[in-house]
Scaffold this active site. Structure first.
Site, PDB file in Angstrom:
ATOM      1  N   SER A 384       3.926   3.025  14.694  1.00 26.03           N
ATOM      2  CA  SER A 384       4.497   3.770  13.676  1.00 26.03           C
ATOM      3  C   SER A 384       3.955   4.621  12.932  1.00 26.03           C
ATOM      4  CB  SER A 384       5.383   2.704  12.868  1.00 26.03           C
ATOM      5  OG  SER A 384       4.623   1.669  12.046  1.00 26.03           O
ATOM      6  N   VAL A 503       2.417   1.785   2.719  1.00 33.40           N
ATOM      7  CA  VAL A 503       3.252   0.652   3.208  1.00 33.40           C
ATOM      8  C   VAL A 503       2.701  -0.131   4.627  1.00 33.40           C
ATOM      9  CG1 VAL A 503       5.432   1.886   2.644  1.00 33.40           C
ATOM     10  CG2 VAL A 503       4.242   2.430   4.857  1.00 33.40           C
ATOM     11  N   GLU A 504       3.198  -1.175   5.044  1.00 30.87           N
ATOM     12  CA  GLU A 504       2.589  -2.032   5.962  1.00 30.87           C
ATOM     13  C   GLU A 504       1.203  -2.636   5.490  1.00 30.87           C
ATOM     14  OE1 GLU A 504       2.676  -0.538  10.001  1.00 30.87           O
ATOM     15  OE2 GLU A 504       4.365   0.456   9.711  1.00 30.87           O
ATOM     16  N   GLY A 505       0.993  -2.766   4.375  1.00 25.51           N
ATOM     17  CA  GLY A 505      -0.248  -3.058   3.894  1.00 25.51           C
ATOM     18  C   GLY A 505      -1.044  -2.101   3.002  1.00 25.51           C
TER      19      GLY A 505
END
Length: 817
Positions: A384, A503-505
């Site tokens: 993504s 986001v996502e870490g």
């Protein structure tokens, strides 16, 4: 003296080639036996006795375990830090792949080059050329982000009707069942047109319940939800992050308690009484698609205080699917992320009763949620955000290359100023690195790997390179990129940078804790084996692992020193020519990285995971080894085109330089200063010899971005470009082509001006005068007129009425043309 030199050379060769213990024993015994007949040296019996004892201890396994490895094992078990369940599940998530080779100190380059090249099937290519192209044409990013604050209804419906939300779903459930490579290329293409549309397509495929359902769902859950997700009947979101647990997702405060209760199924309207289920309370934030979702994937901690399911009270993190129409589920409010104004918002609920059957995978998967999430994240992180980063690089390369050639100052295209071409080189080089790195990881995914460490590398380094490319593109575009409006094709992506970084870490966490924190244990040939042996009290397995580990360290000391002394010139390479030196240097630094990694663990022990700055530098080493190797793989995949060599050289040489600097920073800050001095002499016997790519190489990269050639085409392939010259991106190439074609005429006009051949003053009037006097032809007059008009379209910025509402420059255009 000669015999001693021979021994050193023999030992060095044994270490370099990682010979087994038996080979060391035979060679040393042979050397001792040769001393008297060859060198005339008498070997005392005592020396033979000591050598025999050592050989027996090393080669006779029961004796070795009794004398050496058992005492070490006892100490190791005491000093090895305890690992929490969430840490164990994160470590065990996914697989190791090419990253293991990079950690080995001896990467198998033939293996790298043998990996299949990622390709699109005819069906996937048709989807990119058809529905994806059409979706891009429907997207008006300015209207979406400035006026509507959402995708228009017809765009939403098109996404649903054409299966964009079900790209990963198997065909038997009505999905497209695309490869990971195709999935990424679809997201990339959409993202080159508009971030809002890209995120709306991306999340259900990489971060939504669909991935979890396919891997862990019950048959009933799959049969019901997957067809509905594929057709867009259901819009999914996944709620993990809470106000009190962001990057530390394992600390989520949301909880569900096992109990009996009643509920009405919103899907069927049927009432169920006295059902075994959960009463769940949650408060989630930053949940993409939550405001419009019809199905909520929910992560919470599950407890069974009344032992209705068994003896265990704290069951663990659990994932469930909850229809958003269910009583007590609250959605409908939005956050306002900058740049890409996609649907993102909170969801909350208090004491919401759900049946156990709504747990993803059913009650058998209660408490398995964290493992499920980290395994699926290892896939999503490869696709993504890295795909959106690649898209930003492509847009920056395409637009900046054209703009820098078209825009002139002081009578020269701005791209020919060295300060500008330095920034353009970064844009082109980082774009090459980003796509090469993602494509290699996608290859791994599509052959069945789940490279969790590499997914963290991609998440951090691609989004950071996206930040840098967009910053440079903004700088080069100057005022055009500052003023918001339909013509500004960079500002929204620039504004959205913090989203990808966070986001996502969060990137700080990903770099300082995750990349090396996972990599050191998962990818190292022996560490995980040693830790598992300690946890299971398996002395025999520990013996095998620790003896292999010692041999590994000794080998990397000799390999690092030898390759440092020789500059890796004697190392083999799978390819010749200009790229051979890169393979050799990567082999050298792979050994050095493995050595530094072992010495860090040896000197710091369990405290290494709290030394985040050192861990981050070790992660940078692994990351740059991967990035450089991915670029070499891409170059060969493209057919090793000579015209791409400057871009490859910039990408690899800068990755190698960054790798060297990470090692230098690590050694400068290693707490054991004596060890640091020794390691520096071993790894860098001649000092820091690598340099970043030269200015000349950078200029070559910049010129390639400004030319209508194959390198520019390859660097920006897969990007959506409108064929409408009224489009701010669509006009760039026609303008560049027209300007290049009319440059001889413009030079002729300037010379006529310098020679005093014109009575007129303005450029427009001089053009007309040159035509009327026969200095240029009608065709040349028309071509220059068109080129100047297109150039103006490129460099113009937007203006509005005094309320910043109406955007219309028709009057200004009439005054000028």
């Amino acid at each position: 003296m000669t015999s001693a030199i021979v021994l050193i050379l023999l030992l060095g060769a044994l270490a370099y080639f990682r010979a087994p213990v038996l080979a060391w024993t035979v060679v040393i015994a042979g050397w001792l036996a040769s001393l008297q007949p060859v060198w005339g040296c008498q070997v005392p019996v005592g020396v033979w006795g000591v050598a025999g004892v050592i050989a027996a201890v090393l080669n006779i396994v029961p004796l070795r375990r009794a004398v050496f490895t058992s005492p070490v094992f006892t100490i190791f078990k005491k000093i090895t830090p305890a690992m929490s369940q969430t840490e164990q599940e994160a470590i065990n998530a996914g697989t190791v792949w090419w990253d293991r080779d990079l950690f080995s100190g001896k990467p198998d380059w033939k293996r790298l080059l043998s990996f299949p090249d990622p390709k699109l099937t005819a069906e996937e290519q048709a989807f990119l050329d058809g529905p994806t192209e059409q979706l891009c044409r429907m997207v008006d990013d300015w209207k979406i982000t400035h006026e509507l604050k959402d995708l228009p209804p017809d765009v939403w419906q098109f996404i649903k009707d054409n299966g964009f939300l079900g790209m990963i779903v198997k065909k038997k459930y009505g999905g497209l069942e695309f490869s990971n490579y195709a999935h990424a290329k679809v997201v990339t293409k959409i993202a080159t047109r508009g971030g809002t549309a890209a995120v709306s397509v991306m999340v259900p495929n990489s971060l939504g319940p669909g991935e979890l359902l396919q891997h862990y769902g019950t048959e009933a859950q799959k049969d019901y939800y997957l067809p509905r997700l594929s057709k867009g009947i259901e819009v999914p979101c996944f709620a993990l992050t809470s106000p009190y647990a962001g990057s530390d997702a394992g600390a989520i405060p949301d909880y569900g308690v096992v109990c009996r209760g009643s509920y009405t199924d919103p899907r069927s309207g049927q009432r169920f009484d006295d059902v075994l289920g959960l009463r769940v309370s949650w408060e989630k934030r930053w949940i993409t698609l939550a405001p419009v979702a019809t199905i909520l994937g929910l992560a919470f901690k599950m407890y069974d205080p009344d032992h209705l399911l068994g003896d265990k009270e704290d069951i663990g993190i659990t994932c469930a699917l909850v229809p958003t129409e269910h009583d007590g589920v609250c959605i409908g409010r939005r956050h306002y992320p900058g740049g890409a104004v996609f649907m993102n918002g909170p969801t909350w609920g208090r004491d919401v009763f759900i049946p156990l059957e709504w747990i993803i995978g059913g009650r058998d998967f209660a408490g398995q949620g964290w493992r499920m999430l980290v395994e699926c994240l290892s896939v999503g992180r490869c696709i993504s955000l890295p795909a959106m980063s690649v898209a930003s690089g492509k847009v920056a390369s395409y637009t900046t290359g054209a703009y820098a050639r078209i825009r002139d100052q002081f009578g020269l295209s701005i791209g020919k100023f060295e300060g500008v071409d330095e920034a353009m080189a970064r844009i082109g080089g980082f774009t090459y690195q980003m796509e090469a790195s993602q494509d290699l990881a996608l290859t791994g995914l599509d052959i069945g790997e789940k490279p969790s460490v590499l997914s963290a590398v991609l998440k951090y380094h691609n989004t950071e390179r996206m930040r840098k490319t967009l910053n440079d593109a903004m700088d080069i575009h100057g005022g055009k990129a500052v003023v918001l409006g339909p013509r500004n094709y960079l500002a929204r992506a620039y504004q959205a940078i913090p989203i990808a970084i966070t986001v996502e870490g969060a990137n700080i966490l990903t770099r300082s804790m995750i990349i090396y924190g996972q990599g050191a244990i998962r990818c190292h040939p022996f560490v995980l084996r040693e830790m598992k042996a300690a946890m299971s009290n398996d002395a025999a397995e520990f013996d095998k692992a620790i003896t292999g580990h010692i041999n590994f360290v000794i080998s990397n000391v000799f390999r690092s020193l030898w390759m440092g002394l020789t500059g890796a010139r004697l190392v083999g390479s799978p390819k010749g020519g200009e790229v051979a030196a890169y393979y050799k240097q990567l082999t050298r630094f792979s050994s050095a990285f493995a050595l530094l990694s072992d010495m860090a663990m040896f000197s710091l022990g369990g405290s290494l995971k709290f030394r985040e700055k050192l861990s981050a530098r070790l992660g940078d080493m692994l990351s740059n080894l991967y990035i450089a190797s991915a670029c070499l793989k891409r170059f060969e995949r493209d057919g090793a085109p000579k015209e791409d060599l400057p871009v490859l050289q910039w990408a690899v040489e800068n990755a190698l330089y960054d790798l060297q600097q990470a090692m230098d920073g690590f050694l400068a800050n290693l707490p054991s200063r004596t060890l640091a001095v020794i390691l520096r002499k071993v790894i860098f016997p001649w000092g820091l010899t690598l340099k970043p790519a030269s200015d000349r190489t950078g200029t070559q990269v910049a010129r390639l971005l400004m030319e209508l050639g194959p390198t520019r085409t390859r660097l920006t392939r897969g990007m959506f470009v409108s064929k409408d010259e009224a489009d701010p991106v669509g006009v760039l190439e026609p303008a560049l082509r027209a300007m290049l074609e009319t440059e001889p005429v413009e030079q002729k006009l300037r010379k006529l001006g310098r020679d005093g051949k014109f009575k007129a003053v303005t450029a427009r009037e001089r053009l007309a005068e040159a035509w009327q006097s026969g200095q240029i032809t009608q065709q040349e007059f028309d071509a220059v007129t068109r080129a100047r008009k297109l150039k103006r379209d490129v460099i113009m910025v937007d203006d509005f009425d005094m309320e910043l509402g109406q955007h219309d420059d028709t009057l200004l255009q009439r005054l000028i043309f």
